[in-house]
Design a protein around this motif. Sequence first.
Motif, PDB file in Angstrom:
ATOM      1  N   ASP A  71      73.741 -10.273 -73.285  1.00 33.59           N
ATOM      2  CA  ASP A  71      74.861 -10.089 -72.369  1.00 33.59           C
ATOM      3  C   ASP A  71      76.193 -10.183 -73.095  1.00 33.59           C
ATOM      4  O   ASP A  71      76.534 -11.228 -73.652  1.00 33.59           O
ATOM      5  N   THR A  79      65.788 -15.601 -64.606  1.00 39.53           N
ATOM      6  CA  THR A  79      66.996 -15.076 -63.978  1.00 39.53           C
ATOM      7  C   THR A  79      68.070 -16.142 -63.778  1.00 39.53           C
ATOM      8  O   THR A  79      69.149 -15.846 -63.317  1.00 39.53           O
ATOM      9  N   ARG A  90      75.735 -10.913 -64.309  1.00 42.71           N
ATOM     10  CA  ARG A  90      74.615 -11.848 -64.118  1.00 42.71           C
ATOM     11  C   ARG A  90      75.051 -13.010 -63.218  1.00 42.71           C
ATOM     12  O   ARG A  90      74.358 -13.387 -62.286  1.00 42.71           O
TER      13      ARG A  90
END
Length: 160
Positions: A52, A157, A60
Amino acid sequence: MERIEAFLYKEAHLLDTCQLEAWLALFAPEGVYWVPIAEDLPRGASASIIYDDTISREERVHHYLELSFPAQTPRSRTLHQVSNIRVASRDGSTLVVDTNQVIHEIRGGDATQVGLGQMAAHVAAVQFTLQHDGDDFRILTKKIVLLQRNAALGNLTFML
């Protein structure tokens, strides 16, 4: 060393208390949050579990905080244990700090969804590249090398 430890503990606390907007602010504008598969290859040389840049990190966090999606319903609760903090190198206003971490994660619930109510422990060597920012630091890179990176990882996640 005390300031470095305080910064790393603050980062872990922000993650564990779901203060993710404040966590985003710890990163330099060009900062990278990275969970590689191959620990010895440079960024971009192989696939990553997570890679990321600023936009992806913000996306996110937005998804985690603002949207309802099955992988985080209910949300994960985490507890980061940070240990073995050591400065690997210094170069001007930048330093590389290695740590060992155990990230405990659980999503409450019952047996109707796989993994709910089961504690998971993610053991990792975490390397921070930090840049001095006045009396504090900014994260240029947070590289998380999971011990179990070659095994089935399940739901990642949440923020490691």
